[in-house]
Design an enzyme around this catalytic site. Structure first.
Site, PDB file in Angstrom:
ATOM      1  N   ASP A  29       0.838  -1.194   0.000  1.00 60.66           N
ATOM      2  CA  ASP A  29       0.000   0.000   0.000  1.00 60.66           C
ATOM      3  C   ASP A  29       0.880   1.253   0.000  1.00 60.66           C
ATOM      4  O   ASP A  29       1.868   1.337   0.744  1.00 60.66           O
ATOM      5  CB  ASP A  29      -0.916  -0.007   1.235  1.00 60.66           C
ATOM      6  CG  ASP A  29      -2.052   0.992   1.119  1.00 60.66           C
ATOM      7  OD1 ASP A  29      -3.217   0.564   1.036  1.00 60.66           O
ATOM      8  OD2 ASP A  29      -1.770   2.215   1.109  1.00 60.66           O
ATOM      9  N   ASN A  87     -12.849  -2.912   3.154  1.00 61.12           N
ATOM     10  CA  ASN A  87     -13.646  -1.694   3.264  1.00 61.12           C
ATOM     11  C   ASN A  87     -14.651  -1.690   2.112  1.00 61.12           C
ATOM     12  O   ASN A  87     -14.287  -1.983   0.976  1.00 61.12           O
ATOM     13  CB  ASN A  87     -12.756  -0.453   3.175  1.00 61.12           C
ATOM     14  CG  ASN A  87     -11.821  -0.340   4.363  1.00 61.12           C
ATOM     15  OD1 ASN A  87     -12.147  -0.777   5.469  1.00 61.12           O
ATOM     16  ND2 ASN A  87     -10.645   0.238   4.161  1.00 61.12           N
ATOM     17  N   GLY A  93     -15.300   3.109   4.453  1.00 61.57           N
ATOM     18  CA  GLY A  93     -13.980   3.731   4.281  1.00 61.57           C
ATOM     19  C   GLY A  93     -13.302   3.381   2.972  1.00 61.57           C
ATOM     20  O   GLY A  93     -12.090   3.564   2.831  1.00 61.57           O
ATOM     21  N   GLN A  94     -14.075   2.887   1.988  1.00 59.85           N
ATOM     22  CA  GLN A  94     -13.469   2.522   0.698  1.00 59.85           C
ATOM     23  C   GLN A  94     -13.163   3.780  -0.107  1.00 59.85           C
ATOM     24  O   GLN A  94     -14.034   4.644  -0.283  1.00 59.85           O
ATOM     25  CB  GLN A  94     -14.431   1.619  -0.092  1.00 59.85           C
ATOM     26  CG  GLN A  94     -13.827   1.127  -1.403  1.00 59.85           C
ATOM     27  CD  GLN A  94     -14.718   0.113  -2.122  1.00 59.85           C
ATOM     28  OE1 GLN A  94     -15.808  -0.237  -1.656  1.00 59.85           O
ATOM     29  NE2 GLN A  94     -14.249  -0.362  -3.263  1.00 59.85           N
ATOM     30  N   HIS A 100     -10.701  -4.847  -2.922  1.00 62.85           N
ATOM     31  CA  HIS A 100      -9.359  -5.244  -2.470  1.00 62.85           C
ATOM     32  C   HIS A 100      -9.434  -5.629  -1.003  1.00 62.85           C
ATOM     33  O   HIS A 100     -10.334  -5.203  -0.285  1.00 62.85           O
ATOM     34  CB  HIS A 100      -8.353  -4.110  -2.675  1.00 62.85           C
ATOM     35  CG  HIS A 100      -8.815  -2.794  -2.130  1.00 62.85           C
ATOM     36  ND1 HIS A 100      -9.697  -1.992  -2.806  1.00 62.85           N
ATOM     37  CD2 HIS A 100      -8.555  -2.158  -0.969  1.00 62.85           C
ATOM     38  CE1 HIS A 100      -9.955  -0.905  -2.084  1.00 62.85           C
ATOM     39  NE2 HIS A 100      -9.275  -0.995  -0.957  1.00 62.85           N
ATOM     40  N   LEU A 101      -8.457  -6.416  -0.602  1.00 66.62           N
ATOM     41  CA  LEU A 101      -8.366  -6.908   0.775  1.00 66.62           C
ATOM     42  C   LEU A 101      -7.066  -6.375   1.371  1.00 66.62           C
ATOM     43  O   LEU A 101      -5.996  -6.536   0.774  1.00 66.62           O
ATOM     44  CB  LEU A 101      -8.373  -8.441   0.741  1.00 66.62           C
ATOM     45  CG  LEU A 101      -8.187  -9.206   2.028  1.00 66.62           C
ATOM     46  CD1 LEU A 101      -9.266  -8.863   3.051  1.00 66.62           C
ATOM     47  CD2 LEU A 101      -8.222 -10.718   1.739  1.00 66.62           C
TER      48      LEU A 101
HETATM   49  P1  DGP Z   1      -9.536   1.651   0.668  1.00 67.86           P
HETATM   50  O1  DGP Z   1      -9.511   2.921   1.461  1.00 67.86           O
HETATM   51  O2  DGP Z   1     -10.008   0.457   1.442  1.00 67.86           O
HETATM   52  O3  DGP Z   1     -10.261   1.816  -0.642  1.00 67.86           O
HETATM   53  O4  DGP Z   1      -8.034   1.340   0.333  1.00 67.86           O
HETATM   54  C1  DGP Z   1      -7.375   1.825  -0.790  1.00 67.86           C
HETATM   55  C2  DGP Z   1      -5.919   1.760  -0.502  1.00 67.86           C
HETATM   56  O5  DGP Z   1      -5.226   1.884  -1.712  1.00 67.86           O
HETATM   57  C3  DGP Z   1      -5.412   2.873   0.418  1.00 67.86           C
HETATM   58  O6  DGP Z   1      -4.905   2.287   1.618  1.00 67.86           O
HETATM   59  C4  DGP Z   1      -4.314   3.548  -0.360  1.00 67.86           C
HETATM   60  C5  DGP Z   1      -4.032   2.565  -1.480  1.00 67.86           C
HETATM   61  N1  DGP Z   1      -3.668   3.188  -2.725  1.00 67.86           N
HETATM   62  C6  DGP Z   1      -4.320   4.188  -3.368  1.00 67.86           C
HETATM   63  N2  DGP Z   1      -3.689   4.504  -4.516  1.00 67.86           N
HETATM   64  C7  DGP Z   1      -2.611   3.668  -4.588  1.00 67.86           C
HETATM   65  C8  DGP Z   1      -1.562   3.523  -5.552  1.00 67.86           C
HETATM   66  O7  DGP Z   1      -1.478   4.211  -6.570  1.00 67.86           O
HETATM   67  N3  DGP Z   1      -0.632   2.563  -5.283  1.00 67.86           N
HETATM   68  C9  DGP Z   1      -0.689   1.769  -4.171  1.00 67.86           C
HETATM   69  N4  DGP Z   1       0.274   0.874  -4.012  1.00 67.86           N
HETATM   70  N5  DGP Z   1      -1.658   1.888  -3.242  1.00 67.86           N
HETATM   71  C10 DGP Z   1      -2.607   2.839  -3.459  1.00 67.86           C
END
Ligand code: DGP
Length: 114
Positions: A29, A87, A93-94, A100-101
């Site tokens: 992440d 989420n 909180g999505q 995704h998990l």
């Molecule tokens: P959620 O809030 O559950 O939809 O989680 C989305 C997650 O995705 C958040 O923790 C940040 C991550 N994220 C967003 N954009 C990117 C990206 O461009 N690259 C990566 N590796 N993670 C990302």
């Protein structure tokens, strides 16, 4: 433009890949909230858990969970444990509309979550 996770799996955006296996991939992440924060993502674009089809997508959901546990074992989170988080939509909180998990580990998690 396609969503960021579709861009990543298509090689159009960069990410730190942990695994790329058939219909699922795992990346670190970009905004980690724990020492280990990995996202397990299906290659197929599905907006959220609510758009997954319980019957047709049951194998994909199982694969995501099994992949998360496999990754956790490989990076030695199995002794102390870890947390898996889905989420869903705004109250959940999505922020990225591609299901995704989250695999979180490396610190004591709190309960209830925020
Ligand atoms: P959620 O809030 O559950 O939809 O989680 C989305 C997650 O995705 C958040 O923790 C940040 C991550 N994220 C967003 N954009 C990117 C990206 O461009 N690259 C990566 N590796 N993670 C990302």
């Amino acid at each position: 433009m396609s969503c960021i996770f579709c861009q990543i799996v298509d090689g159009k955006a960069k990410a730190d890949f942990v695994l790329n296996d058939g219909d699922v991939f795992a990346i670190r992440d970009v905004h980690p909230v724990a020492p280990t924060h990995i996202l397990i993502i299906p290659k197929k674009h599905v907006r959220s858990l609510l758009e997954l089809d319980g019957a047709d997508d049951s194998q994909l959901i199982s694969k995501m969970v099994a992949t998360a546990v496999d990754v956790a074992r490989r990076i030695d989170l199995d002794e102390r444990g870890f947390r898996l988080v889905w989420n869903c939509r705004s109250d959940g909180g999505q922020t990225v509309d591609h299901v995704h998990l989250h695999l979180l580990g490396g610190r004591q998690m709190k309960w209830p979550p925020g």
